[in-house]
Design an enzyme around this catalytic site. Structure first.
Site, PDB file in Angstrom:
ATOM      1  N   GLY A 254      34.885   1.164 -10.022  1.00 34.06           N
ATOM      2  CA  GLY A 254      34.758   0.746 -11.415  1.00 34.06           C
ATOM      3  C   GLY A 254      34.277   1.786 -12.390  1.00 34.06           C
ATOM      4  O   GLY A 254      34.817   2.894 -12.513  1.00 34.06           O
ATOM      5  N   GLY A 255      33.200   1.416 -13.107  1.00 36.34           N
ATOM      6  CA  GLY A 255      32.657   2.275 -14.145  1.00 36.34           C
ATOM      7  C   GLY A 255      32.123   3.584 -13.616  1.00 36.34           C
ATOM      8  O   GLY A 255      32.181   4.619 -14.303  1.00 36.34           O
TER       9      GLY A 255
ATOM     10  N   ASP B 209      24.003  -9.452  -8.520  1.00 41.11           N
ATOM     11  CA  ASP B 209      24.809  -8.545  -7.704  1.00 41.11           C
ATOM     12  C   ASP B 209      24.884  -9.067  -6.267  1.00 41.11           C
ATOM     13  O   ASP B 209      23.869  -9.442  -5.687  1.00 41.11           O
ATOM     14  CB  ASP B 209      24.185  -7.146  -7.725  1.00 41.11           C
ATOM     15  CG  ASP B 209      25.183  -6.054  -7.380  1.00 41.11           C
ATOM     16  OD1 ASP B 209      26.090  -6.326  -6.580  1.00 41.11           O
ATOM     17  OD2 ASP B 209      25.035  -4.935  -7.907  1.00 41.11           O
TER      18      ASP B 209
ATOM     19  N   LYS C 121      19.931  -0.787   7.350  1.00 37.43           N
ATOM     20  CA  LYS C 121      19.779  -1.201   8.759  1.00 37.43           C
ATOM     21  C   LYS C 121      20.200  -0.072   9.700  1.00 37.43           C
ATOM     22  O   LYS C 121      19.609   0.104  10.778  1.00 37.43           O
ATOM     23  CB  LYS C 121      20.614  -2.451   9.026  1.00 37.43           C
ATOM     24  CG  LYS C 121      20.562  -2.916  10.483  1.00 37.43           C
ATOM     25  CD  LYS C 121      21.320  -4.218  10.690  1.00 37.43           C
ATOM     26  CE  LYS C 121      21.251  -4.644  12.161  1.00 37.43           C
ATOM     27  NZ  LYS C 121      21.896  -5.952  12.404  1.00 37.43           N
TER      28      LYS C 121
ATOM     29  N   TYR D 207      -9.832   4.645  -8.382  1.00 39.53           N
ATOM     30  CA  TYR D 207     -10.503   3.858  -7.344  1.00 39.53           C
ATOM     31  C   TYR D 207     -10.579   2.416  -7.815  1.00 39.53           C
ATOM     32  O   TYR D 207     -10.171   2.094  -8.938  1.00 39.53           O
ATOM     33  CB  TYR D 207     -11.900   4.416  -7.020  1.00 39.53           C
ATOM     34  CG  TYR D 207     -12.805   4.596  -8.214  1.00 39.53           C
ATOM     35  CD1 TYR D 207     -13.541   3.538  -8.736  1.00 39.53           C
ATOM     36  CD2 TYR D 207     -12.948   5.850  -8.812  1.00 39.53           C
ATOM     37  CE1 TYR D 207     -14.380   3.702  -9.824  1.00 39.53           C
ATOM     38  CE2 TYR D 207     -13.787   6.028  -9.907  1.00 39.53           C
ATOM     39  CZ  TYR D 207     -14.492   4.951 -10.408  1.00 39.53           C
ATOM     40  OH  TYR D 207     -15.315   5.124 -11.485  1.00 39.53           O
TER      41      TYR D 207
ATOM     42  N   HIS E 243     -18.301  -6.996 -17.966  1.00 39.92           N
ATOM     43  CA  HIS E 243     -18.302  -7.560 -16.616  1.00 39.92           C
ATOM     44  C   HIS E 243     -17.702  -8.963 -16.565  1.00 39.92           C
ATOM     45  O   HIS E 243     -18.274  -9.895 -15.990  1.00 39.92           O
ATOM     46  CB  HIS E 243     -19.720  -7.559 -16.045  1.00 39.92           C
ATOM     47  CG  HIS E 243     -20.381  -6.221 -16.128  1.00 39.92           C
ATOM     48  ND1 HIS E 243     -19.808  -5.070 -15.625  1.00 39.92           N
ATOM     49  CD2 HIS E 243     -21.552  -5.838 -16.685  1.00 39.92           C
ATOM     50  CE1 HIS E 243     -20.611  -4.035 -15.857  1.00 39.92           C
ATOM     51  NE2 HIS E 243     -21.668  -4.475 -16.499  1.00 39.92           N
TER      52      HIS E 243
ATOM     53  N   GLY F  43     -21.172   0.124 -24.113  1.00 38.33           N
ATOM     54  CA  GLY F  43     -20.337   0.368 -22.939  1.00 38.33           C
ATOM     55  C   GLY F  43     -19.349  -0.736 -22.648  1.00 38.33           C
ATOM     56  O   GLY F  43     -18.791  -0.797 -21.547  1.00 38.33           O
TER      57      GLY F  43
ATOM     58  N   ASN G 281     -21.714 -21.579 -13.948  1.00 42.05           N
ATOM     59  CA  ASN G 281     -21.943 -22.623 -14.949  1.00 42.05           C
ATOM     60  C   ASN G 281     -22.100 -21.964 -16.328  1.00 42.05           C
ATOM     61  O   ASN G 281     -22.952 -21.106 -16.476  1.00 42.05           O
ATOM     62  CB  ASN G 281     -23.216 -23.401 -14.623  1.00 42.05           C
ATOM     63  CG  ASN G 281     -23.096 -24.249 -13.380  1.00 42.05           C
ATOM     64  OD1 ASN G 281     -22.127 -24.946 -13.220  1.00 42.05           O
ATOM     65  ND2 ASN G 281     -24.098 -24.206 -12.506  1.00 42.05           N
TER      66      ASN G 281
ATOM     67  N   ARG H 272     -12.618 -30.589 -18.836  1.00 40.66           N
ATOM     68  CA  ARG H 272     -13.519 -29.604 -18.260  1.00 40.66           C
ATOM     69  C   ARG H 272     -12.876 -28.227 -18.294  1.00 40.66           C
ATOM     70  O   ARG H 272     -11.670 -28.091 -18.140  1.00 40.66           O
ATOM     71  CB  ARG H 272     -13.837 -29.968 -16.810  1.00 40.66           C
ATOM     72  CG  ARG H 272     -14.953 -29.126 -16.202  1.00 40.66           C
ATOM     73  CD  ARG H 272     -15.197 -29.499 -14.751  1.00 40.66           C
ATOM     74  NE  ARG H 272     -14.205 -28.888 -13.866  1.00 40.66           N
ATOM     75  CZ  ARG H 272     -14.297 -28.867 -12.533  1.00 40.66           C
ATOM     76  NH1 ARG H 272     -15.313 -29.477 -11.944  1.00 40.66           N
ATOM     77  NH2 ARG H 272     -13.368 -28.300 -11.806  1.00 40.66           N
TER      78      ARG H 272
END
Length: 513
Positions: A35-36, A126, A138, A216, A276, A305, A417, A509
């Site tokens: 094809g293309g 495809d 494979k 890290y 945090h 910070g 909480n 809640r």
């Protein structure tokens, strides 16, 4: 001439394919193409065979059937070390294909387009490409399979130096192919699963693309990487554009994600300061400068910070105040030129832009546990203050209702909480992550003790006992918002009535573990 004599090239991504094909031809390798891809190689004066010249069978069904043929798959799968395979190939005039360069119809790109039709999406699934890739992978002991243009140079270099690729390279490329086809199928599976509105599929197939290798993880001894959804989520830290500063760290990314979730709750100019995984200050105002001032004043100690996210462009006035602090990250829709130049004087601060949206995309949240995943909907339920219930004798004032609504948006993003003390424009005290609720109340009130004028309290879950209500009332709280739902609700209501506190039940809640 190379020991490997035939290659098949059929690619949707044409990047580098002409140079790659030229390299194969120079090595004496015959090229089959479709094809293309064949058209581009023909235009570059690179000699190729067409698929139908190999198969003796025409392409048909708008190209759906062209490579699904024994002369293609036999050439890929036939083992070179088995005489029975070689005899079958000879009997049926099947020539070995020792190189295959294939990448797939752009399904992901197609479904990412606005208003893509179902028919268009399906036509970009495809079939022949993945089949050839899997067959070749494979048989990696003999076949070199290339799915990524970034591997062209390595393959050509090995052919030039060794007359063929090494087994180690073929094995590595085969593994890459199976990752590639698995990811491709996962995107299709997700699209079709969404199409039929399946909410709990028996198999969960997820795929992500490597965005960044991190220095890290949470700590310096932990390796970490950052992966982005295969179909990118527009409003996410993964889609933000970094303009300045050091690379984002593992903890930066988690904090930025948490801050982005919070700021989308607010439509008015708002700044969220976060440390945090918990907000330390949230401020809303008539301008982003005013919003920042409220966020800063909410906790001028913890903001140091921290991560800042603003839902409006950062102007010079705001930047001048931000520049006074050490901040890890600032995210905004944009930065005025003078504001950016000022903030960028600090080489390490990360400055990122992201188009903001208050639309809540219902993509599932996925959390890893040992041996599995937890999957849940995001906590983005639509809530209407008109449906809230005042359960006490005293009704909240209009100003208190504004403050309760502000605090309720904030508390759902604090680790339980969770307790938030706030007025209608800023958080004043935040209690997070305590093992008992009254402990969080005490922390929040201690932080807010000098700013109690107009302060209200929000609790992410119900009060199991009335001690939190009593403690809050004794320290100046006049209005409380909470879900309700405890078997001891009446005790908390009675305690609120005793102190003249207005209490609102939302019946929803917002526990965040």
């Amino acid at each position: 001439m190379s020991l490997m004599t035939r290659a098949l090239i059929s690619v949707s991504d044409k990047t580098g394919v002409v140079a790659f094909a030229q390299g194969l031809i120079q090595a004496g390798i015959e090229i089959v193409s479709t094809g293309g891809t064949k058209k581009i190689l023909d235009e570059a004066a690179i000699p190729t065979l067409s698929i139908d010249q190999v198969t003796g069978f025409p392409e048909m069904m708008d190209g759906r059937v062209k490579t699904l043929h024994p002369k293609i798959h036999g050439g890929l799968l036939g083992r070179r070390d088995l005489s029975s395979h070689q005899a079958a190939m000879k009997e049926h005039d099947i020539q070995a294909i020792d190189y295959i360069c294939v990448n797939l119809y752009p399904f992901k790109e197609t479904i990412s387009k606005v208003e893509v039709t179902e028919e268009e999406a399906i036509e970009n699934i495809d079939i022949g490409g993945p089949s050839m890739l899997r067959s070749a992978a494979k048989n990696f002991t003999a076949v070199t399979v290339v799915v990524d243009p970034s591997d062209y140079a390595l393959v050509l270099a090995e052919i030039e130096n060794e007359q063929q690729t090494t087994l180690a390279t073929r094995k590595r490329l085969a593994a890459k192919v199976f990752r590639h086809t698995a990811a491709y199928d996962a995107v299709i599976a997700e699209y079709l699963t969404d199409l039929v509105a399946e909410v709990e599929p028996e198999k969960l197939t997820l795929t992500y693309d490597l965005k960044q290798t991190l220095r890290y993880g949470e700590n310096s001894h932990q390796r970490a990487s950052f992966y982005q959804s295969a179909v990118p989520t527009p409003y996410s830290i993964a889609s933000a554009h970094q303009l300045h500063g050091k690379e984002l760290s593992y903890n930066n990314i988690k904090d930025a994600d948490a801050a982005l979730r919070i700021v989308r709750e607010y439509t008015e100019p708002t700044v969220v300061a976060l440390k945090h995984m918990n907000p330390c200050g949230i401020g809303s105002g008539s301008t982003i400068s005013e919003a920042y001032q409220f966020a800063y004043e909410a906790d001028p100690v913890s903001i140091f910070g921290g991560v800042l996210v603003a839902n409006r462009a950062i102007d010079l006035t705001t930047a001048q105040e931000m520049h006074k602090l050490f901040l890890e990250i600032i995210i905004a829709p944009s930065f005025e030129k003078a504001a950016f130049e000022l903030l960028a004087k600090k080489k390490n601060v990360r400055l990122l832009t992201l188009a903001f949206s208050d639309e809540h995309q219902q993509t599932p949240e996925v959390v890893s546990v040992l041996g599995g995943l937890l999957v849940q909907e995001q906590d983005i339920i639509a809530e209407l203050p008109s449906e809230w219930q005042v359960v006490t004798k005293r009704q909240p004032s209009e100003k208190e209702l504004e403050a309760l609504a502000f605090a309720w948006k904030a508390v759902k993003h604090v680790k339980s909480n969770a307790i938030v003390i706030a007025n209608e424009k800023q958080t004043l005290g935040i209690g997070a992550g305590q093992m008992n609720r009254v402990g969080s109340v005490k922390i929040a009130l201690e932080q807010a003790k000098d700013q109690m004028d107009g302060a209200v309290l929000a609790s992410d879950a119900y009060f199991p006992m009335n001690d939190s209500v009593e403690y809050a009332a004794q320290h100046g709280i006049k209005a409380i918002i909470q879900p309700g739902g405890s078997i001891r609700d009446q005790e908390s209501i009675d305690m609120a009535d005793k102190y003249g506190v207005a209490m609102v039940f939302t019946k929803v809640r917002h526990f965040r573990h």
